[in-house]
Structures are given as C-alpha cells and as structure tokens.
Design a protein around this motif. Structure first.
Motif, PDB file in Angstrom:
ATOM      1  N   MET A 142       0.828  -1.198   0.000  1.00  0.00           N
ATOM      2  CA  MET A 142       0.000   0.000   0.000  1.00  0.00           C
ATOM      3  C   MET A 142       0.869   1.258   0.000  1.00  0.00           C
ATOM      4  SD  MET A 142      -2.838   1.243   2.838  1.00  0.00           S
ATOM      5  CE  MET A 142      -3.691  -0.328   2.826  1.00  0.00           C
ATOM      6  N   ILE A 143       1.927   1.252   0.805  1.00  0.00           N
ATOM      7  CA  ILE A 143       2.836   2.396   0.857  1.00  0.00           C
ATOM      8  C   ILE A 143       3.549   2.559  -0.479  1.00  0.00           C
ATOM      9  CG2 ILE A 143       4.902   3.354   1.953  1.00  0.00           C
ATOM     10  CD1 ILE A 143       4.082   1.886   4.520  1.00  0.00           C
ATOM     11  N   ALA A 144       3.951   1.447  -1.089  1.00  0.00           N
ATOM     12  CA  ALA A 144       4.638   1.506  -2.382  1.00  0.00           C
ATOM     13  C   ALA A 144       3.726   2.102  -3.455  1.00  0.00           C
ATOM     14  CB  ALA A 144       5.099   0.111  -2.800  1.00  0.00           C
ATOM     15  N   TYR A 145       2.473   1.680  -3.470  1.00  0.00           N
ATOM     16  CA  TYR A 145       1.513   2.236  -4.430  1.00  0.00           C
ATOM     17  C   TYR A 145       1.287   3.726  -4.162  1.00  0.00           C
ATOM     18  CZ  TYR A 145       0.224  -2.609  -5.651  1.00  0.00           C
ATOM     19  OH  TYR A 145       0.229  -3.911  -6.074  1.00  0.00           O
ATOM     20  N   PHE A 146       1.267   4.092  -2.899  1.00  0.00           N
ATOM     21  CA  PHE A 146       1.101   5.494  -2.511  1.00  0.00           C
ATOM     22  C   PHE A 146       2.230   6.346  -3.104  1.00  0.00           C
ATOM     23  CE2 PHE A 146       1.878   9.143   0.169  1.00  0.00           C
ATOM     24  CZ  PHE A 146       0.610   9.595   0.546  1.00  0.00           C
ATOM     25  N   ILE A 147       3.453   5.870  -2.959  1.00  0.00           N
ATOM     26  CA  ILE A 147       4.613   6.608  -3.461  1.00  0.00           C
ATOM     27  C   ILE A 147       4.584   6.691  -4.987  1.00  0.00           C
ATOM     28  CG2 ILE A 147       7.136   6.571  -3.686  1.00  0.00           C
ATOM     29  CD1 ILE A 147       7.213   5.278  -0.878  1.00  0.00           C
ATOM     30  N   GLY A 148       4.321   5.559  -5.637  1.00  0.00           N
ATOM     31  CA  GLY A 148       4.291   5.547  -7.100  1.00  0.00           C
ATOM     32  C   GLY A 148       3.218   6.451  -7.667  1.00  0.00           C
ATOM     33  N   ALA A 182       7.979   1.296 -12.247  1.00  0.00           N
ATOM     34  CA  ALA A 182       7.616  -0.009 -12.803  1.00  0.00           C
ATOM     35  C   ALA A 182       8.166  -1.141 -11.950  1.00  0.00           C
ATOM     36  CB  ALA A 182       8.144  -0.131 -14.231  1.00  0.00           C
ATOM     37  N   GLY A 183       9.149  -0.822 -11.114  1.00  0.00           N
ATOM     38  CA  GLY A 183       9.686  -1.821 -10.191  1.00  0.00           C
ATOM     39  C   GLY A 183       8.946  -1.855  -8.881  1.00  0.00           C
ATOM     40  N   TYR A 184       9.063  -0.782  -8.087  1.00  0.00           N
ATOM     41  CA  TYR A 184       8.539  -0.810  -6.719  1.00  0.00           C
ATOM     42  C   TYR A 184       7.018  -0.662  -6.615  1.00  0.00           C
ATOM     43  CZ  TYR A 184       8.134   4.293  -6.900  1.00  0.00           C
ATOM     44  OH  TYR A 184       7.773   5.582  -7.237  1.00  0.00           O
ATOM     45  N   SER A 185       6.349  -0.129  -7.664  1.00  0.00           N
ATOM     46  CA  SER A 185       4.899   0.012  -7.540  1.00  0.00           C
ATOM     47  C   SER A 185       4.130  -0.720  -8.647  1.00  0.00           C
ATOM     48  CB  SER A 185       4.493   1.493  -7.545  1.00  0.00           C
ATOM     49  OG  SER A 185       4.648   2.081  -8.817  1.00  0.00           O
ATOM     50  N   LEU A 186       4.817  -1.647  -9.328  1.00  0.00           N
ATOM     51  CA  LEU A 186       4.120  -2.444 -10.348  1.00  0.00           C
ATOM     52  C   LEU A 186       4.549  -3.908 -10.298  1.00  0.00           C
ATOM     53  CD1 LEU A 186       2.200  -2.536 -12.781  1.00  0.00           C
ATOM     54  CD2 LEU A 186       4.134  -1.921 -14.246  1.00  0.00           C
ATOM     55  N   THR A 187       5.680  -4.231 -10.908  1.00  0.00           N
ATOM     56  CA  THR A 187       6.054  -5.643 -11.028  1.00  0.00           C
ATOM     57  C   THR A 187       6.343  -6.310  -9.678  1.00  0.00           C
ATOM     58  OG1 THR A 187       8.337  -4.930 -11.436  1.00  0.00           O
ATOM     59  CG2 THR A 187       6.976  -5.410 -13.361  1.00  0.00           C
ATOM     60  N   ALA A 188       7.096  -5.624  -8.811  1.00  0.00           N
ATOM     61  CA  ALA A 188       7.500  -6.244  -7.536  1.00  0.00           C
ATOM     62  C   ALA A 188       6.328  -6.453  -6.581  1.00  0.00           C
ATOM     63  CB  ALA A 188       8.604  -5.421  -6.879  1.00  0.00           C
ATOM     64  N   PRO A 189       5.551  -5.414  -6.217  1.00  0.00           N
ATOM     65  CA  PRO A 189       4.455  -5.647  -5.275  1.00  0.00           C
ATOM     66  C   PRO A 189       3.365  -6.551  -5.832  1.00  0.00           C
ATOM     67  CG  PRO A 189       4.336  -3.429  -6.177  1.00  0.00           C
ATOM     68  CD  PRO A 189       5.651  -3.990  -6.599  1.00  0.00           C
ATOM     69  N   ASN A 190       3.118  -6.489  -7.130  1.00  0.00           N
ATOM     70  CA  ASN A 190       2.110  -7.368  -7.713  1.00  0.00           C
ATOM     71  C   ASN A 190       2.534  -8.831  -7.631  1.00  0.00           C
ATOM     72  OD1 ASN A 190       0.703  -5.075  -8.322  1.00  0.00           O
ATOM     73  ND2 ASN A 190       0.992  -5.184 -10.535  1.00  0.00           N
ATOM     74  N   THR A 191       3.823  -9.089  -7.858  1.00  0.00           N
ATOM     75  CA  THR A 191       4.334 -10.458  -7.758  1.00  0.00           C
ATOM     76  C   THR A 191       4.305 -10.942  -6.314  1.00  0.00           C
ATOM     77  OG1 THR A 191       5.778 -10.102  -9.668  1.00  0.00           O
ATOM     78  CG2 THR A 191       6.309 -11.952  -8.217  1.00  0.00           C
ATOM     79  N   THR A 237      -4.225  -1.604  -2.835  1.00  0.00           N
ATOM     80  CA  THR A 237      -4.337  -0.510  -3.809  1.00  0.00           C
ATOM     81  C   THR A 237      -5.109   0.684  -3.257  1.00  0.00           C
ATOM     82  OG1 THR A 237      -6.248  -1.639  -4.825  1.00  0.00           O
ATOM     83  CG2 THR A 237      -4.090  -1.958  -5.862  1.00  0.00           C
ATOM     84  N   ILE A 238      -5.543   0.585  -2.012  1.00  0.00           N
ATOM     85  CA  ILE A 238      -6.065   1.780  -1.339  1.00  0.00           C
ATOM     86  C   ILE A 238      -4.975   2.850  -1.306  1.00  0.00           C
ATOM     87  CG2 ILE A 238      -6.674   2.677   0.968  1.00  0.00           C
ATOM     88  CD1 ILE A 238      -8.421   0.231   1.369  1.00  0.00           C
ATOM     89  N   GLY A 239      -3.721   2.405  -1.446  1.00  0.00           N
ATOM     90  CA  GLY A 239      -2.614   3.354  -1.485  1.00  0.00           C
ATOM     91  C   GLY A 239      -2.772   4.401  -2.574  1.00  0.00           C
ATOM     92  N   TYR A 240      -3.367   4.030  -3.697  1.00  0.00           N
ATOM     93  CA  TYR A 240      -3.551   4.988  -4.792  1.00  0.00           C
ATOM     94  C   TYR A 240      -4.568   6.078  -4.455  1.00  0.00           C
ATOM     95  CZ  TYR A 240      -0.668   2.187  -7.926  1.00  0.00           C
ATOM     96  OH  TYR A 240       0.383   1.523  -8.510  1.00  0.00           O
ATOM     97  N   PHE A 256      11.417  10.759   2.568  1.00  0.00           N
ATOM     98  CA  PHE A 256      10.378   9.771   2.875  1.00  0.00           C
ATOM     99  C   PHE A 256      10.613   8.467   2.113  1.00  0.00           C
ATOM    100  CE2 PHE A 256       6.242   7.821   1.854  1.00  0.00           C
ATOM    101  CZ  PHE A 256       5.768   7.582   3.141  1.00  0.00           C
ATOM    102  N   VAL A 257      10.907   8.572   0.822  1.00  0.00           N
ATOM    103  CA  VAL A 257      11.154   7.382   0.002  1.00  0.00           C
ATOM    104  C   VAL A 257      12.397   6.652   0.487  1.00  0.00           C
ATOM    105  CG1 VAL A 257      11.678   6.549  -2.324  1.00  0.00           C
ATOM    106  CG2 VAL A 257      10.024   8.385  -2.016  1.00  0.00           C
ATOM    107  N   LEU A 258      13.438   7.393   0.855  1.00  0.00           N
ATOM    108  CA  LEU A 258      14.687   6.791   1.330  1.00  0.00           C
ATOM    109  C   LEU A 258      14.463   6.006   2.613  1.00  0.00           C
ATOM    110  CD1 LEU A 258      17.744   6.493   0.976  1.00  0.00           C
ATOM    111  CD2 LEU A 258      18.024   8.600   2.282  1.00  0.00           C
ATOM    112  N   ILE A 259      13.715   6.560   3.545  1.00  0.00           N
ATOM    113  CA  ILE A 259      13.426   5.871   4.815  1.00  0.00           C
ATOM    114  C   ILE A 259      12.664   4.575   4.556  1.00  0.00           C
ATOM    115  CG2 ILE A 259      12.100   6.013   6.961  1.00  0.00           C
ATOM    116  CD1 ILE A 259      12.770   9.017   7.015  1.00  0.00           C
ATOM    117  N   PHE A 260      11.664   4.648   3.675  1.00  0.00           N
ATOM    118  CA  PHE A 260      10.883   3.455   3.352  1.00  0.00           C
ATOM    119  C   PHE A 260      11.762   2.395   2.695  1.00  0.00           C
ATOM    120  CE2 PHE A 260       7.860   1.304   0.314  1.00  0.00           C
ATOM    121  CZ  PHE A 260       7.223   0.533   1.284  1.00  0.00           C
TER     122      PHE A 260
END
Length: 428
Positions: free
Chosen positions: A31-37, A129-138, A156-159, A189-193
């Motif tokens: 959810m956090i990854a989708y939020f950032i993307g 495409a990495g952190y908010s698409l292929t990786a979390p979906n897999t 996907t509430i993150g979006y 924020f992204v670096l901490i995550f």
C-alpha cells in the motif's frame, strides 16, 4: 494439528479478510509503495508541473510529454524488472528501485536544467515499474493466490489515499517551505521506506513460516510448498507469451483502462480550474476524490472476489464512461461532485484488476513469468495518458474534447476483456 483444530483454522481462513499477521504486513507494505508511485508519477503532477513551470519558466505541455516518454522507456524496464524477479525474486527489485527513486525525485525538483529535469522525470516513471508495479504485484500473487482480488483491494487503497493526501501535503509544503524543500521531503520519505523495506519485504509467505492465503498448513507442508515454488520452472517464455492472444488482450485492454485513470487524475486540478474553481478548491476536491477511492479500492476487490475479474472489469469500464460524461458537461455543482465521486470510486480499481486478471489467467507460479511482459504492455499504454493530455491541451486548449476519446477507449477496453479466454498451459 488435530482434525478439530484443522477444521477450526480452515473455517477461520474461509473468512474473506483472513490474511494473517504477516499477510496484512505485506498488504500494508505494498500500500505504501503504491502510494509513493501514484504520488510521484500521477497525483503529484497536479502540483509539480505548475510549480516548476512557474519557477523555471518551462512549457507545461513539454513537461507533461516527458512523463509519457519515461513511461515508454519503462516498457523495456518493466520487462527487465520482471526478468530479474523471475531469477532473483521481487525483493531485489522492490528495494533497489526505491533507493534509486529517492535520488531521482531529489534532482527532479532541484535542477535548473531542463535536460536533467527530463531525465529525472523519466527515471521516476521507469523506476515506478519496479517498486509500484512488477514487484508488489508479484509479492501479492505469491502471498494470496486465491484471495489476490481482495488483498489487492486493500493494498491498492494506497492509490486513492495518495490522491486524497499527496496533493494537499505537497501543496502545503510548497506554500510554506518552497518548491525545492517539498521535493527534499519526498526524497527523504522514500529513502526511509527503502531502508525499512530491506528488513520488511518477503518474497513468499513460506520464508517466514506462513502458507499462501494464510491456509492452515503444517510446518512440513509449508516447507514442501516452498520447495515446490523454488523448483518450479515456468513454461511461459517470452516467445510463447508473444504468440498467446491472452497476453495482448489483457495488456492492451487493461492498459487502456489504466491510461483513462491516469489521464483523468493527473490533470483533474487543471480541469476543475478551467471550470472556474480556484486552485485551493480544486486540490481540495482532488482530496475528496481520494477519500471516495479508499472505499472504491476495497469495493472493486470485493466485486472481483464475488463475480470474477472479467465481469468486474465490464462494470468498471461502464462506470468510468458515465463519470467522464459528468466531467464533460459539469452543468452544476451536483454533476461536478457526482463526477468526482465516480472517478474517486474508480481510482484504486485498475491497479487491483490488472494483476488480478493476470493471476486469474496464468496462476500463482506463472504470474511472474507472464507479468514481466504483460505489465510492460500495460505500463506503456498507460504512459500515453500524459501525451494524450498534452495533445488535447495543445490542439483544443482544454481537456474536454479528450474526455470524449477516453469514453471510446473504455468501450474498446471492455470489448478486449470480453474476448479473453482461459489459457492453455504449455508443457515444459
């Protein structure tokens, strides 16, 4: 485990939202990854483009175009990330692209050079495409093979949460601390995550002694499941995927619906300002839309679980078409708010439905192999949204005419999804 305990655990697991502690943890991480993307590449454009255009004197249409170019380059990188995931696991891609995004978003807002800006914008799109698409979906396909629709409905509430919060927070940071400080805050924020994710992210539930879908399995069964997953070699090569109709029907059909989503959300503030609203009010309405989207994300996941992904997608496309009609006419306050409500309900849905569709057709073990190419197709089509908006502004001076075309695309997408048939799995 006794027969009675097994029966009790099975009964508890049959509850729709029984994901287990670690399962919920993975959902929240995604959810956090989708939020950032979503914040950096879609919702943030409502603030970033206007702020940097005013501060640097750059052309808005040219700035939007580079988000599209980055998305097109991301087609190749989506495949590359997917290939790495097949070979090394999703965690490597997830963590690595987050670290690189922190660097890219910093230069995005600090450079005075348009060429560096263009590279930074493209990099942010590519890395997402990495952190908010292929990786979390897999990751979620591995953790929730049967409950993927509902799990994605939560993550996907993150979006929509991003749509509700990100423009408001960035607008506040920019107004009180300046444009460059706003980008610095996002980078930190992204670096901490990214650092936290080194310890948080798990490729499969078996890594932490859990079972897929939180099933009541014994320790021996979980070990056997993990061994089977590691030994499995997917028969879905790129050559086979290219020859399979389902690859293109899913990629193009779902990609068009994603493009519609991004085209609306990324420039909704501009559309509302064109209808006479002040920027503050328009940003506020974007936040309201995100609030509705929080519920919409779960609703689409629930519909997916109950009637299947294809039928849920038909409803989704029709819903969007009606929302676009309302945004075209904007006859009064009622139609404007109803349009914002309907778009809000839809925001979290597409990024739920895309991986769910891939998983439904190809299954858990073949998800990563199929997704590496299909996700590249959807990502490339989605990226056309920025150029689509730029051309609409350039040719007509507004986004209204472009919305008519988006309605047509909803119909085309629904037709393509209708043509999707069960896949016949090739032998190794």
């Amino acid at each position: 485990m006794t027969e009675q305990n097994t029966a009790t655990a099975s009964k508890q697991n049959n509850k729709a939202n029984s994901f287990g502690g670690w399962g919920w943890s993975m959902i929240f991480m995604c959810m956090i990854a989708y939020f950032i993307g979503g914040g950096i590449n879609t919702d943030g454009l409502n603030i970033f483009v206007g702020a940097l255009s005013g501060a640097r004197g750059w052309d808005r249409a040219a700035m939007l175009s580079w988000s599209t170019y980055g998305g097109w380059i991301a087609i190749l990188f989506t495949f590359i990330f997917g290939h790495i995931i097949v070979k090394k696991g999703a965690k490597v891609v997830f963590v690595g692209t987050l670290f690189l995004t922190a660097i890219a978003i910093y230069f995005y807002g600090h450079t005075q050079n348009f060429a560096v800006y263009a590279i930074s914008v493209a990099a942010c799109s590519i890395l997402s495409a990495g952190y908010s698409l292929t990786a979390p979906n897999t990751i979620q396909a591995n953790w929730f093979p049967r409950k993927k629709g509902l799990a994605l409905g939560w993550s996907t509430i993150g979006y929509p949460l991003c749509t509700m919060i990100f423009p408001f927070v960035t607008n506040f940071l920019m107004g009180n601390f300046g444009v460059e400080s706003m980008f610095t805050a996002i980078a930190v924020f992204v670096l901490i995550f990214a650092v936290i994710s080194i310890f948080w992210c798990k490729n499969t539930p078996e890594e932490v002694g859990c079972a897929p879908d939180n099933d009541p399995l014994s320790a021996e069964e979980i070990k056997a499941s993990q061994a089977a997953a590691r030994a499995y070699k997917s028969p879905w090569t790129i050559k086979r995927l290219l020859k399979t109709p389902q690859t293109w029907l899913i990629g193009i059909g779902m990609g068009l619906l994603w493009m519609v989503t991004v085209a609306i959300v990324s420039q909704l503030v501009s559309r509302l300002m064109g209808a006479g609203y002040e920027r503050t009010a328009a940003v506020g309405m974007l936040s309201v839309m995100g609030f509705f989207g929080i519920f919409g994300s779960y609703i689409w996941g629930f519909i997916d679980l109950k009637i299947g992904t294809r039928k849920a997608t038909y409803i989704y496309a029709a819903w969007y078409a009606v929302a676009l009609l309302l945004l075209i006419f904007m006859a009064n306050t009622v139609t404007i708010y109803l349009g914002v409500f309907m778009v809000g309900i839809s925001v979290g849905g597409i990024c739920n439905l895309i991986p769910s569709m891939i998983g439904s057709v190809f299954g858990r073990y073949d998800f990563a192999a199929a997704s590496r190419f299909i996700s590249a197709v959807t990502k490339g089509i989605c990226a056309c949204a920025y150029l689509y908006n730029a051309q609409s502004l350039k040719l007509t001076g507004s986004l209204t005419a472009g919305y008519v075309g988006l309605i047509v695309l909803c119909g085309v997408a629904a037709l393509l999804v209708f043509l999707i048939k069960p896949v016949v799995k090739p032998q190794n």
